[in-house]
Design a protein around this motif. Structure first.
Motif, PDB file in Angstrom:
ATOM      1  N   ILE A  75       0.837  -1.212   0.000  1.00  0.00           N
ATOM      2  CA  ILE A  75       0.000   0.000   0.000  1.00  0.00           C
ATOM      3  C   ILE A  75       0.865   1.252   0.000  1.00  0.00           C
ATOM      4  O   ILE A  75       0.619   2.208  -0.749  1.00  0.00           O
ATOM      5  CB  ILE A  75      -0.942  -0.012   1.217  1.00  0.00           C
ATOM      6  CG1 ILE A  75      -1.968  -1.137   1.087  1.00  0.00           C
ATOM      7  CG2 ILE A  75      -1.653   1.333   1.365  1.00  0.00           C
ATOM      8  CD1 ILE A  75      -2.826  -1.332   2.315  1.00  0.00           C
ATOM      9  N   SER A 102       2.423   1.934  -3.342  1.00  0.00           N
ATOM     10  CA  SER A 102       1.478   2.204  -4.437  1.00  0.00           C
ATOM     11  C   SER A 102       0.920   3.619  -4.390  1.00  0.00           C
ATOM     12  O   SER A 102      -0.146   3.874  -4.938  1.00  0.00           O
ATOM     13  CB  SER A 102       0.318   1.195  -4.370  1.00  0.00           C
ATOM     14  OG  SER A 102       0.787  -0.130  -4.448  1.00  0.00           O
ATOM     15  N   ARG A 103       1.625   4.530  -3.744  1.00  0.00           N
ATOM     16  CA  ARG A 103       1.084   5.881  -3.589  1.00  0.00           C
ATOM     17  C   ARG A 103       0.777   6.547  -4.926  1.00  0.00           C
ATOM     18  O   ARG A 103      -0.330   7.055  -5.142  1.00  0.00           O
ATOM     19  CB  ARG A 103       2.071   6.761  -2.806  1.00  0.00           C
ATOM     20  CG  ARG A 103       1.536   8.164  -2.523  1.00  0.00           C
ATOM     21  CD  ARG A 103       2.547   9.018  -1.797  1.00  0.00           C
ATOM     22  NE  ARG A 103       3.649   9.412  -2.667  1.00  0.00           N
ATOM     23  CZ  ARG A 103       4.645  10.220  -2.280  1.00  0.00           C
ATOM     24  NH1 ARG A 103       4.675  10.674  -1.032  1.00  0.00           N
ATOM     25  NH2 ARG A 103       5.609  10.541  -3.120  1.00  0.00           N
ATOM     26  N   LEU A 139      -2.123   4.860  -6.918  1.00  0.00           N
ATOM     27  CA  LEU A 139      -3.399   5.089  -6.238  1.00  0.00           C
ATOM     28  C   LEU A 139      -3.855   6.531  -6.388  1.00  0.00           C
ATOM     29  O   LEU A 139      -5.047   6.799  -6.610  1.00  0.00           O
ATOM     30  CB  LEU A 139      -3.263   4.732  -4.753  1.00  0.00           C
ATOM     31  CG  LEU A 139      -3.141   3.236  -4.433  1.00  0.00           C
ATOM     32  CD1 LEU A 139      -2.855   3.028  -2.950  1.00  0.00           C
ATOM     33  CD2 LEU A 139      -4.425   2.492  -4.824  1.00  0.00           C
TER      34      LEU A 139
END
Length: 423
Positions: free
Chosen positions: A131, A134-135, A138
């Motif tokens: 997460i 994946s900045r 996203l």
């Protein structure tokens, strides 16, 4: 817990912090030494801090306040870490709290690795790192997300996790009845397939998107995908592309049936593989014929409307439920003796159900079993062509119907030939 396990668990807690720290350090790798709040070493120590807190908690005598050590250290650590992150934010005008939250979660995973499920802690750390890494994708995804897409996703989630559990699973009525939960599950399946098709078109462009959605839909339910594409065609969608997507779904469905049937009863291979493989090739060739010169790049794709219309999805789900009820009623009249007739009727809605039922019969006659499964496939092919015409309109129905008819003729000839050779 043996004498070496605490060392192993503490090492995993440190590795959890190290994994998260690699991503955090890499993101701020250009900062000078001492200019970042937390990097690879700090996060490794945070993981160890959580693990050590768990070890101390486990060593306390029973009867005390459970969790007092873990909670106390967590509050102290969170306060100190947040303070240093606040000072960094003031210096750099960066008001993100992602690193603070990541540090808190890393501490808790370190605790879990020592006193709880080790695999869950490790998996959670990998998920957390993914997460964090994946900045950019996203953020780009959120920037491109429209209100219609967000609303449709929320509706789909509410249908799946809010409304579905509240519906009764017990069927009402004769011949096995109709289950509200089953009808709603069909609606969710149809909506999900439509949404996947919408996303595929956005990502791959018109043409490629419909083909990708068709392949994915064929793995789930080629009937549901055909109905969804027919509904889009009736709403003004490109009939050629949508019919090609339905044909790809049919091709994948043929292959899936072949794998399922032969996997359960290998003796069926000599009779069923030739017609099913030729049928899959026929549907694929039909899709290629329809897509001549109709592949567009993503930026050339025409504007796309709603990912799915809830009212239209519910209508199609009720239609499928009515078909299923009619099949069950007819099956109760024919009885188990009419295996071929019952399989053909079941194939109107679901080939897999007929295939599993036939291959599970004791003392199965291979010739009768092959005929029953072939009848289910043929009935499903005919039914989808009729659905396409009734729901999708003349143009979509004609295009998909021609491909289905040619495929059915080729498959039937191959089945009769293989059956004759098998003797």
């Amino acid at each position: 817990m043996d004498e070496f396990e605490p060392f192993y668990r503490l090492a995993v807690a440190a590795a959890i912090g190290l994994t998260v720290g690699v991503e955090r350090h890499w993101r701020e790798r250009e900062a000078a030494s001492g200019q970042r709040t937390a990097g690879i070493r700090t996060f490794a120590l945070i993981g160890m801090l959580g693990g050590a807190a768990g070890l101390v908690e486990a060593a306390l005598p029973a009867g005390g306040a459970p969790g007092i050590v873990v909670a106390g250290i967590f509050l102290a650590f969170a306060g100190i870490f947040a303070f240093y992150k606040w000072r960094e934010a003031q210096a750099e005008s960066d008001f993100s709290v992602t690193t603070v939250v990541a540090a808190m979660v890393t501490y808790l995973f370190g605790v879990l690795a020592v006193v709880g499920d080790l695999r869950l802690a490790a998996a959670g750390a990998v998920g957390l790192t993914a997460i964090l890494a994946s900045r950019e994708p996203l953020h780009r995804f959120i920037e491109r997300l429209s209100w219609v897409e967000l609303r449709s996703a929320i509706i789909l989630l509410a249908m799946s996790f809010v409304i579905l559990p509240l519906l009764p699973a017990t069927p009402f009525g004769p011949f096995g009845g109709v289950s509200l939960r089953a009808v709603w599950s069909l609606a969710i399946l149809l909506a999900a397939i439509s949404y996947v098709g919408y996303v595929a078109v956005r990502v791959f462009g018109a043409g490629r998107g419909e083909l990708a959605a068709g392949a994915a839909g064929g793995l789930i339910s080629s009937t549901a995908l055909t109905l969804g594409n027919a509904r889009q065609a009736a709403d003004g969608g490109d009939a050629h592309r949508l019919a090609a997507g339905a044909a790809v779904a049919g091709s994948v469905s043929y292959l899936r049936t072949a794998i399922l049937a032969v996997g359960l009863v290998p003796a069926l291979a000599s009779v069923l593989l030739p017609p099913l493989i030729l049928g899959a090739l026929g549907m694929a060739a039909g899709a290629a014929w329809l897509m001549r010169g109709r592949i567009a790049a993503p930026h050339e794709a025409p504007p796309i409307g709603n990912p799915f219309d809830l009212a239209g999805v519910l209508k199609v789900a009720l239609f499928l439920a009515a078909i299923g009820f009619a099949v069950r009623a007819a099956s109760s009249v024919f009885g188990p003796a009419g295996i071929v007739a019952v399989s053909a009727l079941a194939g109107i809605a679901d080939v897999d159900a007929a295939t599993v039922t036939v291959t599970g019969l004791p003392s199965l006659d291979i010739r009768i079993g092959a005929l029953a499964i072939a009848s289910a496939v043929a009935a499903n092919t005919v039914a989808k062509a009729i659905y396409a015409l009734v729901i999708g309109g003349a143009r979509f129905g004609r295009l998909f119907g021609v491909i289905s008819a040619v495929t059915l003729l080729v498959g039937t000839a191959a089945f009769l030939l293989a059956r004759g050779v098998a003797g």
